[in-house]
Write an enzyme that holds these catalytic residues in place. Structure first.
Site, PDB file in Angstrom:
ATOM      1  N   GLY A  27      42.443  44.215  43.093  1.00 30.00           N
ATOM      2  CA  GLY A  27      43.148  44.760  41.919  1.00 30.00           C
ATOM      3  C   GLY A  27      43.439  43.720  40.851  1.00 30.00           C
ATOM      4  O   GLY A  27      44.321  43.910  40.010  1.00 30.00           O
ATOM      5  N   ARG A  28      42.718  42.621  40.895  1.00 27.66           N
ATOM      6  CA  ARG A  28      42.899  41.530  39.904  1.00 27.66           C
ATOM      7  C   ARG A  28      44.284  40.889  39.995  1.00 27.66           C
ATOM      8  O   ARG A  28      44.728  40.243  39.053  1.00 27.66           O
ATOM      9  CB  ARG A  28      42.626  42.018  38.466  1.00 27.66           C
ATOM     10  CG  ARG A  28      41.192  42.518  38.249  1.00 27.66           C
ATOM     11  CD  ARG A  28      40.203  41.366  38.425  1.00 27.66           C
ATOM     12  NE  ARG A  28      38.833  41.723  38.073  1.00 27.66           N
ATOM     13  CZ  ARG A  28      37.825  41.787  38.958  1.00 27.66           C
ATOM     14  NH1 ARG A  28      38.028  41.573  40.245  1.00 27.66           N
ATOM     15  NH2 ARG A  28      36.594  42.036  38.549  1.00 27.66           N
TER      16      ARG A  28
END
Ligand code: FMN
Length: 214
Positions: free
Chosen positions: A192-193
């Site tokens: 999810g960065r």
């Protein structure tokens, strides 16, 4: 490139995490651990790093070099002392580096002041290099224009003949530098960065540590 859409290229990072509980006081401990893990993971050229320097025009310049030592709180690399990077380092003795180990989804960034290694250190390393690389150091006026590949090959041959049957001395124009760490940042890719980023900064002999937003 026919149907490749670069903007669609993306990868989910999920191999590991960097927990606060596993962070040492001294970032070099983590640097060494990660380096050992990069070797175990058989990362291609684990000691390759992008080295950024500042030019006379105060613009950045960057190229790859090979890290050849990690001692105490510095790393070393070797090059031609008349190259473009050497001129930039003479005028601005500072550098920033980035290492990217894709197989481990890890990045290390560091920066610091740059000094030349001692003549003895450069000689020791030069002696350890394969003969071909030693001849290459003599044959290449790094960063200067060459008329053709053939000219470079002739120069290599000339040097090969000159030193035939002899030990090859280190050219005065070739040697090492060390970058003394002032900052080191460890980056571990996360889903999810929401990547882990831990920045260590040297201050009055101590290392301050901060977690940064990815
Ligand atoms: C993986 C890799 C490793 C390299 N290692 C070195 C090195 O250790 N020393 C060096 O002088 N050049 C090295 N080079 C070449 C440099 O990237 C660069 O072309 C050269 O040093 C000239 O840079 P300059 O004109 O900015 O001085 C390497 C290139 C690559 C792709």
């Amino acid at each position: 490139m026919t149907d490749i859409k670069i903007s669609d290229l993306r990868k989910q990072y999920k191999k590991d995490s960097l927990e606060d509980t596993e962070l040492p006081e001294d970032p070099v401990v983590l640097f060494r651990k990660w380096f050992e893990e990069a070797i175990e993971a058989e990362v291609t050229e684990p000691n390759a790093m992008a080295l950024a320097t500042v030019t006379g025009a105060e613009t950045p310049n960057v190229r790859m070099v090979l890290m050849k030592g990690l001692e105490d709180h510095s790393i070393s690399f070797y090059t031609n002392y008349e190259s473009r990077k050497a001129k930039e380092l003479a005028a601005h003795p500072v550098a920033a580096c980035t290492i990217w180990w894709a197989e481990l989804e890890r990045q290390i960034r560091f920066s610091g002041k740059v000094e030349k290694l001692t003549v003895a250190e450069s000689e020791d390393y030069f002696r350890s290099r394969p003969r071909e690389s030693q001849i290459g150091a003599w044959a290449s006026n790094q960063s200067t224009p060459v008329a053709s590949r053939g000219d470079l090959q002739s120069r290599f041959k000339e040097m090969e003949e000159k030193f035939e049957g002899k030990e090859i001395p280190r050219p005065d124009f070739w040697g090492g530098y060390k970058i003394v760490f002032e900052t080191i940042e460890f980056w571990q890719g996360r889903p999810g960065r929401l990547h882990d980023r831990l920045l260590y900064q040297q201050s009055a002999g101590n290392w301050n540590r901060q977690r940064l937003a990815p």
